[in-house]
Design an enzyme around this catalytic site. Structure first.
Site, PDB file in Angstrom:
ATOM      1  CG  ASP A  56      -0.196   7.188   0.891  1.00  0.00           C
ATOM      2  OD1 ASP A  56       0.637   7.362   1.800  1.00  0.00           O
ATOM      3  OD2 ASP A  56      -1.147   6.369   0.971  1.00  0.00           O
ATOM      4  CB  SER A  57       3.191  11.383   3.355  1.00  0.00           C
ATOM      5  OG  SER A  57       4.351  11.193   2.567  1.00  0.00           O
ATOM      6  CD  GLU A 126      -1.082   2.630   4.310  1.00  0.00           C
ATOM      7  OE1 GLU A 126      -2.163   2.438   4.904  1.00  0.00           O
ATOM      8  OE2 GLU A 126      -0.597   3.756   4.126  1.00  0.00           O
ATOM      9  CD  GLU A 193       3.321   5.498   9.635  1.00  0.00           C
ATOM     10  OE1 GLU A 193       3.281   5.056   8.474  1.00  0.00           O
ATOM     11  OE2 GLU A 193       2.928   6.645   9.941  1.00  0.00           O
TER      12      GLU A 193
END
Ligand code: KIV
Length: 276
Positions: A56-57, A126, A193
Site C-alpha cells: 500500500d506504499s 498490519e 519494519e
C-alpha cells in the site's frame, strides 16, 4: 493439471510458501521487493527477486499521498493484477489497505478479491495481537497471510509519525509475543519494519516461519525494500534503511540485480542501514 502451477515453462519452478520456508531452514536469504506495474514486475522477476509485494506504499510512491491511509482495496487489486501479469517465478503478495480487515468476515471477503481478482498468492496485513482472530479466520480458509509488525504505516496518525518501534524492553517483549501468537494463528510470514536489529534477530530465532525485515537488521530471513527507493526515484529524505542501488548501475534491471545479490551475500543491510 498441477504442472501449470509448478512449471509455467520456466527453468526454475515458481516460488511458493514451502520454498520460502525451506530457504529459512537452509539459511538462504529471501530477496523481496515491492512492485506496482507489469513492466517493473518483469524486471524484478528477471533479476531473481523471490517475493514481490504490491504494497500500500503505492499510495505514496504512485499516487503521491503523504501516507498509505487513502489506499483502497480497488487500488491494490488493480496494481496486483498488473504485477501478476509480469511475474513468472516470484511469489506475489498483496497488501490489505487501511480498514479493509477490521473484522474477520471483511478480511476474508477482501482477501478473496486480492487472490481471485488481483492474482495474489498471499495477503499482508498490519497488526499485533488484536489481529490474531482475523489471521485465524483467514488461515482456516486457506488464505496465506503475512503479518506486518513493528512500524505499521497505517497507524501513523495514532503513533505520531514514522519511527523505530520496540526499543523499550516492554514493547520488544509485546512484539515478540505478538509475532509468536500470529504464527500460531496461521501466519506464514512475519514482516518486521523499523525495529532494532537485536529484536529482529530474536523474533527470527523464535519463529518457524520466515521473518522478512525492512529496517530490522541483518539477522532476519529476508529483506524487503520499496522499489522506487532502491532505484533512486524517491525524492527528498529517505529512511535510514534505504540504499540507492541505482548508483553505479546503467539500468534499472542492473540495479535490481545488485539489490538481489547484496541481500543474498548479506552485504545489505550494512550497519548504517540498521537501528539499535
Ligand atoms: O507497503 C509497503 O510497501 C510495505 C513495505 C514497506 C514492507 O508494507
Amino acid at each position: 493439471m498441477y504442472t501449470q502451477l509448478e512449471q509455467r515453462g520456466m527453468p526454475e519452478p515458481p516460488v511458493n510458501v514451502s520454498t520460502l520456508r525451506t530457504m529459512k531452514d537452509k539459511g538462504e536469504p529471501i530477496a523481496c521487493l515491492t512492485a506496482y506495474d507489469a513492466s517493473f514486475a518483469v524486471l524484478v522477476d528477471a533479476a531473481g527477486v523471490d517475493l514481490v509485494l504490491v504494497g500500500d506504499s503505492l499510495g505514496m510512491v504512485i499516487q503521491g499521498h503523504d501516507t498509505t491511509v487513502p489506499v483502497t482495496v480497488d487500488d491494490v487489486v488493480y496494481h496486483s493484477r498488473a504485477v501478476a501479469r509480469g511475474l513468472r517465478r516470484a511469489f506475489l503478495v498483496a497488501d490489505m489497505p487501511f480498514m479493509s480487515y477490521a473484522n474477520p468476515d471483511q478480511a476474508l471477503e477482501n482477501s478473496v478479491r486480492m487472490m481471485q481478482q488481483g492474482g495474489a498468492m498471499m495477503i499482508k496485513l498490519e497488526g499485533g495481537e488484536g489481529q490474531v482472530e482475523i489471521v485465524e479466520h483467514l488461515a482456516r480458509h486457506d488464505i496465506p497471510v503475512c503479518a506486518h509488525l513493528g512500524l505499521k504505516p497505517q497507524s501513523v496518525h495514532k503513533i505520531g509519525g514514522f519511527r523505530v518501534q520496540g526499543r523499550e524492553a516492554d514493547k520488544a517483549k509485546n512484539m515478540r509475543r505478538a509475532a509468536k501468537k500470529l504464527q500460531d494463528a496461521g501466519a506464514d510470514i512475519v514482516l518486521l519494519e523499523c525495529v532494532p536489529s537485536e529484536l529482529g534477530q530474536s523474533i527470527r530465532d523464535s519463529l518457524e516461519v520466515p521473518v522478512i525485515g525492512i529496517g530490522a537488521g541483518p539477522d532476519v530471513d529476508g529483506q524487503i525494500l520499496v522499489l522506487y527507493d532502491i532505484l533512486d526515484i524517491t525524492q527528498g529524505k529517505t529512511p535510514r534503511f534505504v540504499r540507492n542501488f541505482q548508483a553505479g548501475c546503467s539500468s534499472p534491471l542492473e540495479a535490481i540485480r545488485a539489490y538481489v545479490e547484496a541481500v543474498k551475500d548479506r552485504s545489505y543491510p550494512a550497519p548504517e542501514h540498521c537501528f539499535s
